[in-house]
Structure formats: C-alpha cells, structure tokens
Design a protein around this motif. Structure first.
Motif, PDB file in Angstrom:
ATOM      1  N   ALA A 111       9.261  10.955  -7.461  1.00 48.10           N
ATOM      2  CA  ALA A 111       8.513  11.720  -8.461  1.00 48.10           C
ATOM      3  C   ALA A 111       7.613  10.815  -9.293  1.00 48.10           C
ATOM      4  N   GLY A 112       8.105   9.619  -9.608  1.00 44.19           N
ATOM      5  CA  GLY A 112       7.309   8.676 -10.389  1.00 44.19           C
ATOM      6  C   GLY A 112       6.041   8.262  -9.651  1.00 44.19           C
ATOM      7  N   ILE A 113       6.161   8.060  -8.361  1.00 42.12           N
ATOM      8  CA  ILE A 113       4.987   7.717  -7.548  1.00 42.12           C
ATOM      9  C   ILE A 113       4.000   8.882  -7.535  1.00 42.12           C
ATOM     10  N   ARG A 114       4.500  10.069  -7.307  1.00 45.41           N
ATOM     11  CA  ARG A 114       3.630  11.251  -7.215  1.00 45.41           C
ATOM     12  C   ARG A 114       2.971  11.590  -8.552  1.00 45.41           C
ATOM     13  N   ASP A 115       3.638  11.276  -9.651  1.00 43.30           N
ATOM     14  CA  ASP A 115       3.092  11.597 -10.969  1.00 43.30           C
ATOM     15  C   ASP A 115       1.975  10.651 -11.386  1.00 43.30           C
ATOM     16  N   THR A 116       1.893   9.496 -10.734  1.00 46.99           N
ATOM     17  CA  THR A 116       0.951   8.469 -11.190  1.00 46.99           C
ATOM     18  C   THR A 116      -0.159   8.175 -10.188  1.00 46.99           C
ATOM     19  N   VAL A 117       0.204   7.856  -8.966  1.00 44.82           N
ATOM     20  CA  VAL A 117      -0.759   7.310  -8.010  1.00 44.82           C
ATOM     21  C   VAL A 117      -1.860   8.290  -7.589  1.00 44.82           C
ATOM     22  N   PRO A 118      -1.541   9.538  -7.194  1.00 45.98           N
ATOM     23  CA  PRO A 118      -2.624  10.434  -6.772  1.00 45.98           C
ATOM     24  C   PRO A 118      -3.697  10.643  -7.843  1.00 45.98           C
TER      25      PRO A 118
ATOM     26  N   LYS B 217      -9.664   0.138  -0.856  1.00 42.23           N
ATOM     27  CA  LYS B 217      -8.800   0.111  -2.046  1.00 42.23           C
ATOM     28  C   LYS B 217      -8.221   1.479  -2.397  1.00 42.23           C
ATOM     29  N   PHE B 218      -9.069   2.496  -2.306  1.00 40.04           N
ATOM     30  CA  PHE B 218      -8.676   3.861  -2.667  1.00 40.04           C
ATOM     31  C   PHE B 218      -9.260   4.827  -1.642  1.00 40.04           C
ATOM     32  N   LYS B 219      -8.463   5.785  -1.252  1.00 39.44           N
ATOM     33  CA  LYS B 219      -8.978   6.785  -0.325  1.00 39.44           C
ATOM     34  C   LYS B 219      -8.191   8.071  -0.509  1.00 39.44           C
ATOM     35  N   ARG B 220      -8.887   9.190  -0.393  1.00 37.69           N
ATOM     36  CA  ARG B 220      -8.191  10.481  -0.426  1.00 37.69           C
ATOM     37  C   ARG B 220      -8.840  11.411   0.578  1.00 37.69           C
ATOM     38  N   GLY B 221      -8.004  12.230   1.175  1.00 35.33           N
ATOM     39  CA  GLY B 221      -8.480  13.243   2.103  1.00 35.33           C
ATOM     40  C   GLY B 221      -8.001  14.597   1.642  1.00 35.33           C
ATOM     41  N   ASP B 222      -8.122  15.567   2.499  1.00 37.98           N
ATOM     42  CA  ASP B 222      -7.688  16.912   2.143  1.00 37.98           C
ATOM     43  C   ASP B 222      -6.177  16.983   1.933  1.00 37.98           C
ATOM     44  N   ASP B 223      -5.444  16.094   2.604  1.00 40.37           N
ATOM     45  CA  ASP B 223      -3.981  16.198   2.534  1.00 40.37           C
ATOM     46  C   ASP B 223      -3.286  14.853   2.303  1.00 40.37           C
ATOM     47  N   PHE B 224      -4.007  13.849   1.788  1.00 35.76           N
ATOM     48  CA  PHE B 224      -3.353  12.572   1.535  1.00 35.76           C
ATOM     49  C   PHE B 224      -4.087  11.758   0.473  1.00 35.76           C
ATOM     50  N   PHE B 225      -3.347  10.799  -0.104  1.00 37.07           N
ATOM     51  CA  PHE B 225      -3.905   9.815  -1.015  1.00 37.07           C
ATOM     52  C   PHE B 225      -3.490   8.436  -0.516  1.00 37.07           C
TER      53      PHE B 225
ATOM     54  N   GLY C  91       0.819  -1.198   0.000  1.00 39.51           N
ATOM     55  CA  GLY C  91       0.000   0.000   0.000  1.00 39.51           C
ATOM     56  C   GLY C  91       0.856   1.253   0.000  1.00 39.51           C
ATOM     57  N   LEU C  92       0.259   2.345  -0.408  1.00 41.09           N
ATOM     58  CA  LEU C  92       0.951   3.635  -0.462  1.00 41.09           C
ATOM     59  C   LEU C  92       0.101   4.711   0.198  1.00 41.09           C
ATOM     60  N   ILE C  93       0.732   5.536   1.002  1.00 44.29           N
ATOM     61  CA  ILE C  93       0.104   6.745   1.548  1.00 44.29           C
ATOM     62  C   ILE C  93       0.983   7.919   1.117  1.00 44.29           C
ATOM     63  N   ILE C  94       0.370   8.880   0.452  1.00 43.14           N
ATOM     64  CA  ILE C  94       1.131   9.997  -0.117  1.00 43.14           C
ATOM     65  C   ILE C  94       0.592  11.316   0.421  1.00 43.14           C
ATOM     66  N   THR C  95       1.465  12.118   1.006  1.00 49.70           N
ATOM     67  CA  THR C  95       1.125  13.477   1.419  1.00 49.70           C
ATOM     68  C   THR C  95       2.067  14.431   0.686  1.00 49.70           C
ATOM     69  N   ASP C  96       1.944  15.720   0.976  1.00 47.38           N
ATOM     70  CA  ASP C  96       2.798  16.695   0.304  1.00 47.38           C
ATOM     71  C   ASP C  96       4.278  16.452   0.575  1.00 47.38           C
ATOM     72  N   ASP C  97       4.604  16.015   1.776  1.00 41.61           N
ATOM     73  CA  ASP C  97       6.006  15.892   2.186  1.00 41.61           C
ATOM     74  C   ASP C  97       6.507  14.458   2.318  1.00 41.61           C
ATOM     75  N   ILE C  98       5.595  13.513   2.452  1.00 43.22           N
ATOM     76  CA  ILE C  98       5.993  12.151   2.802  1.00 43.22           C
ATOM     77  C   ILE C  98       5.316  11.120   1.909  1.00 43.22           C
ATOM     78  N   ILE C  99       6.067  10.091   1.556  1.00 42.20           N
ATOM     79  CA  ILE C  99       5.533   8.899   0.901  1.00 42.20           C
ATOM     80  C   ILE C  99       5.804   7.716   1.827  1.00 42.20           C
ATOM     81  N   ARG C 100       4.770   6.952   2.118  1.00 47.74           N
ATOM     82  CA  ARG C 100       4.929   5.773   2.971  1.00 47.74           C
ATOM     83  C   ARG C 100       4.553   4.521   2.185  1.00 47.74           C
ATOM     84  N   ILE C 101       5.404   3.533   2.216  1.00 43.38           N
ATOM     85  CA  ILE C 101       5.075   2.207   1.695  1.00 43.38           C
ATOM     86  C   ILE C 101       4.679   1.372   2.903  1.00 43.38           C
ATOM     87  N   VAL C 102       3.441   0.905   2.905  1.00 45.29           N
ATOM     88  CA  VAL C 102       2.904   0.256   4.106  1.00 45.29           C
ATOM     89  C   VAL C 102       2.579  -1.210   3.849  1.00 45.29           C
ATOM     90  N   ASP C 103       2.694  -1.994   4.905  1.00 45.39           N
ATOM     91  CA  ASP C 103       2.382  -3.422   4.846  1.00 45.39           C
ATOM     92  C   ASP C 103       1.684  -3.813   6.141  1.00 45.39           C
TER      93      ASP C 103
END
Length: 257
Positions: free
Chosen positions: A81-88, A134-142, A33-45
């Motif tokens: 950058a590749g993650i940010r360009d695609t996943v959100p 499967k998919f979720k987005r908030g005001d400051d994350f994907f 899984g991936l959690i993406i914010t403006d400053d941080i990318i987390r790969i989660v398991d």
C-alpha cells in the motif's frame, strides 16, 4: 529573432521552475526499479523481476513463493500500500510536467513554420527516451527507475532541460530556411510572418508558464508528504525484511539522512 530568443528562454525557465520547486526535503533513494499495475508490484534489477507482490498479499522472491502467516501478510499489504500510495502519483506528476513542455514546443514550432522540422522530431525523441528511462506510464502500469528522489529536479533542470533547449535551437535553422523559401516564392511577407511568430511564442510561453507554475505548486505541496511516506515505507520494509531476510538483498527504499 529577439521575440524568438525571449520565448525560448521563457520556455526553459518555466520548465526549470517546475522541478526546482519540487525538491525533496530528505535524501531518499530507490535502490531498484519498480513496475506497478493494478494487481502486481515488481521490484526489478537489470531488467529482471527480483521481487513480485501479487494482489498485495502474495510474495515471490527470485520466482519462489514465500509462505507468510496472516500477521506477516498484513505487513506485506502495508508495504504494498505504501508503494501504491506514493510512486504512481510521483510518476504522473513527473511525466505530466515534461509532456506539457514537449507539447508546447511542438505548438510553437508549428506556429512558426508550415511543417515541423525533421530535426525537432529527432531531438524530441531523445528527450522522450531520456524521460522514459527514469519514468514511464501506460494505460495499465507505472514505472520508476532506481534513482535519488531528492535529486529529481537535477534530472529535469539539467538533462531534460538541456535536451529540450537543443531540440528548439536545432530547429531554428530549418525554420528560417522555410521562412526564406516562402519569401522567395512570394507566398507571404516574411516580416509579417516573423512578427506573427514572435507574438505566437509570447502568448504560448505565458500560458505554459502559468500551467507549469500551478504544477510546481502541486509538487511543492507533495514534497514533504513524499518524504514522510517514504520514511514510513522504509520502516515497513525493514519489518518485512526481518520476517523474510532474503528480501534485504533487494532493499528498495534507502534513506540517506
């Protein structure tokens, strides 16, 4: 009832066509899984952060900072950058399509009855929960869960579509009871209300269909672009794994063909 059945069918077909058109052109899976914010990318398991990238230039694995040279940091930045360009964007398109469908159903039901049946609220909560898994987005994350990106259409056309279908049909009994009560209490002519219900549903269904077809076209245009981006991201990830071998334990992009 004929109006009602046709309109429900139109809603289901419109929602299905949105995601069938978006089928990916290659077999790509996200292993984690991936959690993406403006400053941080987390790969989660399993709910735990295993890999963290801060500000596109700091790498942590299992909570430990990995010292990188300037040249190695460039590879990390490219991966980020590749993650940010695609996943959100993928998350946005996926959630927008379903949210539009859910909103449309609520509009239809509100047009048929003075109040929204409790069963509909419960069923739509199930739909939203399945989506957010499967998919979720908030005001400051994907957020995107581990899954096969080439089978996103199956998730929507099978799981989500079935849940929406159940939600609408589960509401019919309550709606008809409401109309029957109104007729018995002489609050209105039931035949006029049923005709108005069918007309409302036909109009709303046509508008939904147009909106979803437009969204489907956007997804179709993006499908091959996603494939190219994710293939490129896989190459970058492999380069990063050569620099930091322990990163291979959390292989994110997996190309199956």
């Amino acid at each position: 009832m004929a109006f009602l059945s046709r309109s429900i069918l139109a809603l289901s077909i419109a929602l299905s066509s949105l995601h069938l058109s978006a089928q990916a052109q290659c077999e790509v899976e996200l292993g984690h899984g991936l959690i993406i914010t403006d400053d941080i990318i987390r790969i989660v398991d399993k709910g735990q952060t295993r890999v963290q990238i801060n500000n596109d230039n700091q790498l942590f694995i299992r909570g430990y900072w990995i010292d990188l040279s300037n040249e190695e940091s460039l590879v990390l930045a490219q991966f980020s950058a590749g993650i940010r360009d695609t996943v959100p964007e993928l998350v946005e398109l996926a959630t927008d399509g379903v949210n539009l469908g859910l909103s449309a159903i609520e509009q239809v039901v509100e047009g048929m009855s003075d109040k929204e049946p409790e069963v509909l609220k419960t069923q739509l909560q199930y739909v939203e929960r399945a989506l957010m898994d499967k998919f979720k987005r908030g005001d400051d994350f994907f957020f995107i869960a581990p899954q096969s990106l080439s089978k996103i259409d199956d998730f929507f056309t099978e799981e989500i579509s079935k849940k929406i279908h159940s939600a609408v049909h589960g509401s019919l009994g309550a709606i008809l009871v409401s109309l029957g009560d109104a007729f018995k209490s002489r609050e209105g002519n039931i035949e006029d209300r049923i005709n108005d219900m069918g007309l409302r549903m036909d109009i709303i269904s046509k508008e939904i269909d147009k909106s979803l077809q437009k969204k489907a076209h956007q997804l179709d245009l993006k499908a091959s672009e996603y494939c190219e981006c994710l293939n490129s991201l896989d190459v970058t990830e492999s380069r990063l794994q050569m620099i930091v071998p322990s990163l291979a334990d959390f292989d994110l992009v997996q190309i199956k063909s």
